[in-house]
Motif scaffolding. Structure first.
Motif, short mmCIF file in Angstrom:
data_model
loop_
_atom_site.label_atom_id
_atom_site.label_comp_id
_atom_site.label_asym_id
_atom_site.label_seq_id
_atom_site.Cartn_x
_atom_site.Cartn_y
_atom_site.Cartn_z
N LYS A 172 0.87 -0.99 0.28
CA LYS A 172 -0.29 -0.03 0.19
C LYS A 172 0.64 1.74 0.08
O LYS A 172 0.02 2.55 -0.48
CB LYS A 172 -1.07 -0.18 1.24
N ASN A 173 1.82 1.65 0.34
CA ASN A 173 2.89 2.47 0.76
C ASN A 173 3.74 2.17 -0.07
O ASN A 173 5.27 3.52 0.05
CB ASN A 173 3.96 1.66 2.07
N GLN A 174 4.24 1.16 -1.42
CA GLN A 174 4.44 1.52 -2.06
C GLN A 174 5.65 1.21 -2.14
O GLN A 174 7.05 1.60 -3.10
CB GLN A 174 4.42 2.79 -3.13
N VAL A 175 6.13 0.44 -1.18
CA VAL A 175 7.40 0.13 -0.76
C VAL A 175 8.20 -0.97 -1.23
O VAL A 175 8.97 -1.51 -1.23
CB VAL A 175 7.97 -0.20 1.19
N TYR A 181 4.61 -9.27 -3.42
CA TYR A 181 4.04 -9.32 -2.84
C TYR A 181 3.46 -10.92 -3.51
O TYR A 181 3.32 -11.61 -2.41
CB TYR A 181 2.89 -8.10 -2.15
N ASN A 182 2.83 -10.58 -4.23
CA ASN A 182 2.64 -11.98 -5.05
C ASN A 182 3.20 -13.37 -4.51
O ASN A 182 2.88 -14.52 -4.71
CB ASN A 182 2.33 -12.04 -6.31
N ARG A 183 4.43 -13.81 -5.12
CA ARG A 183 4.85 -13.86 -4.78
C ARG A 183 5.21 -14.88 -3.19
O ARG A 183 5.45 -16.38 -2.83
CB ARG A 183 6.76 -14.17 -4.55
N THR A 184 5.35 -13.83 -1.89
CA THR A 184 5.16 -14.52 -0.30
C THR A 184 3.51 -14.73 -0.73
O THR A 184 3.47 -15.80 0.33
CB THR A 184 5.74 -13.05 -0.12
N GLU A 185 2.85 -14.15 -0.55
CA GLU A 185 1.13 -15.05 -0.69
C GLU A 185 1.03 -16.13 -1.64
O GLU A 185 0.84 -17.37 -0.85
CB GLU A 185 0.67 -14.05 -2.09
#
Length: 417
Positions: A172-175, A181-185
């Motif tokens: 969300k904070n574009q960090v 994120y998709n790889r982690t999920e």
């Protein structure tokens, strides 16, 4: 009111813990429970009762035989004083009472064979127990392995979920990017599916374990069980113990005793059994008293076949004992060497576990502070899980080798006592 609530909560916690402890099985408790409740073992135990009835039959004395023969005059012209043809004056009655006598120690030998057969049946039952205990121990280990697999997958997902939660805010904070994120999920979702499969495996193995125990209660595995109930010294000591006390060896020795006793029985049965008795024979009102004796003349049948058969059976039983002793020596040597190897492997893996924990914690810390990429973290996570699984696979193989050693040595029967 608050005191009442606290008391109810305390009692609930107490009984919950008591129930849990009651159904928490270490290996020793599992073997003991199976020895008392396993349905197959209960069925097999009737073999002992059946064998014991043979002793009753062997001790039973043969019955007395009563024989009657009545003859009546058929020609009225020859009747005594033209009296009634059915009267005592015109008839002959034969009463014979006899009994078969067992000689040459036949009854004694039958009893001896029956008693030694009971001893053999009991030893054979102990051998059935040994095989059951191996199955129970291995199934206990299957449940333990399934539980450990479920636990480490859960730990891996919990660790990954914390990163997923953090990365959601970082996205969300574009960090981080959407791909990171998709790889982690994606990995977290894969772990979730593996956890479901591991949970079903655990459920299935527990159901099979409950059947072997002969219980329908909810059960758990004592994960703190050290699993070493017998000190393993040297292979020579274990071999000596096996050759002296393993149940199949004792059963083989008992079978030799049965065969030797049967030889004596068959030789005694070569002697014919005389039938002796008394005769009371009134003929036309004139009483006669006599003796009865009959004996089989052993010109042709002297029980040669059964005597030879009993000798062959004894030779077979002796050869079976030799074969078992040779088998024990080979199996025990192999099991002992495997046990030592697997024990060393487990010791080597314990250092690797600490290293994997340290690496994962360090990479996670560095990643969350932007010092490394998501790829490095995910690789560390996979490496951690792989190390955990390899360790528990090694521990499973070590415990399997220990069970095999207990089984081959016969010491597994002592654990349930």
């Amino acid at each position: 009111m608050r005191i009442r609530i606290l008391l109810v909560s305390f009692l609930g916690l107490y009984f919950s813990n008591s129930s849990f402890a009651q159904n928490n099985y270490n290996l020793q408790k599992a073997l003991k429970t199976a020895s008392e409740n396993n349905p197959i073992l209960k069925t097999q135990k009737f073999e002992i009762a059946v064998a014991e009835t043979e002793i009753i039959s062997a001790k039973t004395i043969s019955n007395i035989k009563l024989n009657n023969q009545s003859l009546f005059l058929m020609n009225g012209a020859m009747a005594n004083n033209a009296s009634n043809l059915l009267s005592a004056r015109n008839s002959q009655v034969w009463w014979q009472m006899t009994k078969v006598f067992q000689i040459a120690g036949q009854r004694k030998n039958k009893i001896d064979v029956a008693e030694k057969s009971v001893a053999f049946t009991k030893q054979n039952f102990e051998e059935v127990k040994r095989n059951l205990y191996q199955a129970v121990a291995l199934k206990w280990l299957d449940v333990w392995t399934a539980k450990k697999q479920f636990d480490i997958l859960t730990r891996a997902k919990t660790n990954l979920d914390s990163v997923v939660t953090i990365n959601k805010n970082r996205l969300k904070n574009q960090v981080i990017t959407q791909i990171d994120y998709n790889r982690t999920e994606l990995l977290a979702n894969q772990y979730a599916l593996q956890i479901k499969s591991a949970g079903q495996v655990l459920k299935n193995e527990t159901a099979n374990f409950k059947y072997l125990l002969g219980t329908s209660d909810d059960i758990t595995i004592d994960e703190k069980d050290s699993f070493e109930y017998v000190t393993t010294t040297t292979s020579d000591d274990l071999l000596k113990t096996s050759l002296e006390s393993r149940t199949d060896v004792l059963a083989a020795k008992s079978a030799i005793e049965v065969a030797a006793s049967n030889i004596k029985l068959q030789k005694s049965l070569a002697y014919p059994q005389p039938e002796l008795g008394m005769i009371y024979n009134p003929q036309n009102t004139l009483p006669y008293l006599g003796f009865y004796a009959t004996i089989e003349l052993p010109f042709f049948d002297r029980n040669q076949g059964e005597i030879q058969k009993s000798s062959v059976l004894k030779s077979q039983a002796e050869q079976d004992l030799v074969a078992k002793q040779q088998q024990i020596q080979a199996e025990l040597t192999t099991s002992y060497n495997a046990y030592l190897l697997q024990k060393k492997n487990v010791a080597d893996f314990e250092a690797m576990l600490k290293q994997a924990d340290s690496i994962l914690a360090g990479v996670k810390y560095t990643y969350l502070r932007g010092g490394t990429t998501i790829i490095d973290f995910l690789e560390a996570q996979r490496s951690w899980l792989d190390t955990q699984q390899q360790y528990y696979n090694a521990l499973q193989q070590y415990r399997e080798s220990y069970i095999a050693l207990l089984y081959q040595s016969g010491l597994i029967n002592t654990i349930s006592k």
